[in-house]
Scaffold this motif. Structure first.
Motif, short mmCIF file in Angstrom:
data_model
loop_
_atom_site.label_atom_id
_atom_site.label_comp_id
_atom_site.label_asym_id
_atom_site.label_seq_id
_atom_site.Cartn_x
_atom_site.Cartn_y
_atom_site.Cartn_z
N SER A 17 70.37 -101.74 -43.91
CA SER A 17 70.37 -103.19 -43.84
C SER A 17 70.16 -103.65 -42.40
O SER A 17 70.09 -102.84 -41.47
CB SER A 17 71.69 -103.75 -44.39
N ARG A 18 70.09 -104.96 -42.22
CA ARG A 18 69.89 -105.50 -40.89
C ARG A 18 71.07 -105.21 -39.96
O ARG A 18 70.89 -105.05 -38.75
CB ARG A 18 69.65 -107.02 -40.97
N GLN B 198 73.84 -100.92 -42.09
CA GLN B 198 74.64 -100.30 -43.13
C GLN B 198 73.72 -99.47 -44.02
O GLN B 198 72.68 -99.93 -44.47
CB GLN B 198 75.38 -101.35 -43.97
N ILE C 119 72.29 -97.88 -47.28
CA ILE C 119 72.26 -98.35 -48.67
C ILE C 119 71.37 -97.41 -49.48
O ILE C 119 70.26 -97.09 -49.07
CB ILE C 119 71.71 -99.78 -48.76
N THR D 186 69.52 -97.34 -53.02
CA THR D 186 69.10 -98.30 -54.05
C THR D 186 68.37 -97.58 -55.17
O THR D 186 67.53 -96.71 -54.92
CB THR D 186 68.19 -99.37 -53.46
N THR E 143 65.11 -104.53 -47.45
CA THR E 143 66.53 -104.48 -47.11
C THR E 143 66.77 -104.63 -45.61
O THR E 143 67.84 -105.09 -45.20
CB THR E 143 67.15 -103.17 -47.59
N LYS F 264 67.81 -108.19 -44.39
CA LYS F 264 69.07 -108.82 -44.81
C LYS F 264 70.25 -107.95 -44.41
O LYS F 264 70.14 -106.72 -44.33
CB LYS F 264 69.08 -109.03 -46.33
N THR F 265 71.39 -108.60 -44.20
CA THR F 265 72.63 -107.88 -43.97
C THR F 265 73.13 -107.30 -45.29
O THR F 265 72.65 -107.66 -46.36
CB THR F 265 73.69 -108.80 -43.36
N ALA F 266 74.09 -106.41 -45.18
CA ALA F 266 74.65 -105.81 -46.39
C ALA F 266 75.27 -106.85 -47.30
O ALA F 266 75.15 -106.79 -48.53
CB ALA F 266 75.68 -104.75 -46.00
N ILE G 187 72.54 -108.72 -49.09
CA ILE G 187 71.93 -107.91 -50.16
C ILE G 187 72.73 -108.06 -51.45
O ILE G 187 72.16 -108.07 -52.55
CB ILE G 187 71.86 -106.44 -49.71
N LEU H 296 66.22 -110.87 -53.18
CA LEU H 296 65.74 -109.55 -52.77
C LEU H 296 64.87 -108.94 -53.85
O LEU H 296 63.82 -108.35 -53.55
CB LEU H 296 66.94 -108.65 -52.47
#
Length: 281
Positions: free
Chosen positions: A88-89, A92, A94, A96, A139, A142-144, A147, A154
């Motif tokens: 993420s931004r 973090q 992730i 998916t 992703t 965007k921040t976690a 999201i 998204l």
């Protein structure tokens, strides 16, 4: 002898034709001068291994054996799931899982087969890297927390980007579904702690609001009682008191005697009540 010979000569054409027919059927089965394209398929025509411009629709089609071959490809909507790691931004990690509904463009199936291959090769060679790259790009914007809270936005972005990317290869994306997001254990614990704190804050706010309402209710009740007492003082008259006293008397005098043996009498002086009323006001 002559009869037998004539029978053989008469039956020879029939046997020849039957044998010839059987031979033709055997050759047709071996070389197959036709092909059948089933529902949900298209046929890619190749002559000596070279892909031709025409595409065979559903149905039966004559072909030239040995020279011409047909490769059948499925053009029905298929679903494949992909898993990809991204960040993420706010950095973090992730993981998916994305489910993609797609199909090959029937009008371009010969070019798709010539440039990419069959359905399996499309998934492995084209779709897997495309989904991974599109996910990472989306992703990273965007921040976690975004999201999670902006999942629909998204999903729409991934859907549009993937359609544009795969359309160049003759692959049509029908829909994209974000099946699951998995965060690092540390971030998952932080989210859980934040949710607990928010619930506790909401509970404390509710308790404070209820206490305020109860206090206001007590004030309103006190005001009501004060107003009632004030109204009672304003409407209370000596005659009314005298009447209430008479109505409540049961006809018996008190059994307690005075010091001099005299009985007390009920005597309400209206003048005294008026004086006391004016003093209270």
């Amino acid at each position: 002898m002559h009869t037998t010979r004539r029978n053989i000569e008469r039956n020879f054409p029939l046997g020849f034709y039957l044998g010839g027919g059987v031979m033709v059927l055997i050759l047709a089965f071996i070389f197959r001068p036709f092909t059948i394209i089933n529902a949900g398929e298209r046929g890619v025509v190749m002559q000596f291994g070279k892909v031709q411009d025409r595409v065979l629709d559903e149905g039966i089609h004559p072909i030239m054996p040995v020279v011409t071959s047909v490769r059948k490809l499925n053009v029905r909507v298929a679903q494949n799931s992909f898993k990809a790691d991204a960040a993420s931004r706010d950095l973090q990690k992730i993981t998916t899982e994305v489910a993609v509904n797609w199909h090959i463009d029937p009008t371009r199936i010969n070019k798709v087969f010539q440039q990419v291959g069959d359905n399996e090769q499309i998934v492995v060679g084209i779709m897997t890297p495309a989904v991974s790259e599109v996910l990472k790009a989306a992703t990273a914007k965007k921040t976690a927390e975004e999201i999670i809270t902006k999942r629909t936005e998204l999903k729409q972005e991934i859907d549009n980007d993937l359609k544009t990317r795969l359309a160049a290869y003759g692959v049509i994306v029908d829909d994209v579904s974000l099946v699951d997001f998995a965060f690092s254990p540390e971030f998952s614990r932080a989210i859980e702690a934040k949710q607990i704190a928010e619930q506790e804050a909401k509970q404390a706010e509710f308790i404070a609001k209820r206490a305020t309402q109860e206090a206001q209710a007590d004030i309103n009740r006190a005001k009501g009682q004060a107003e009632a007492q004030k109204l009672l003082r304003l409407t209370l008259t000596p005659e009314l008191l005298q009447k209430q006293a008479i109505e409540k008397w049961d006809g018996h005098f008190p059994t307690v005697m005075g010091g001099n043996g005299s009985l007390p009498l009920i005597n309400i002086n209206p003048a005294n009540l008026n004086s006391q009323k004016q003093a209270n006001q």
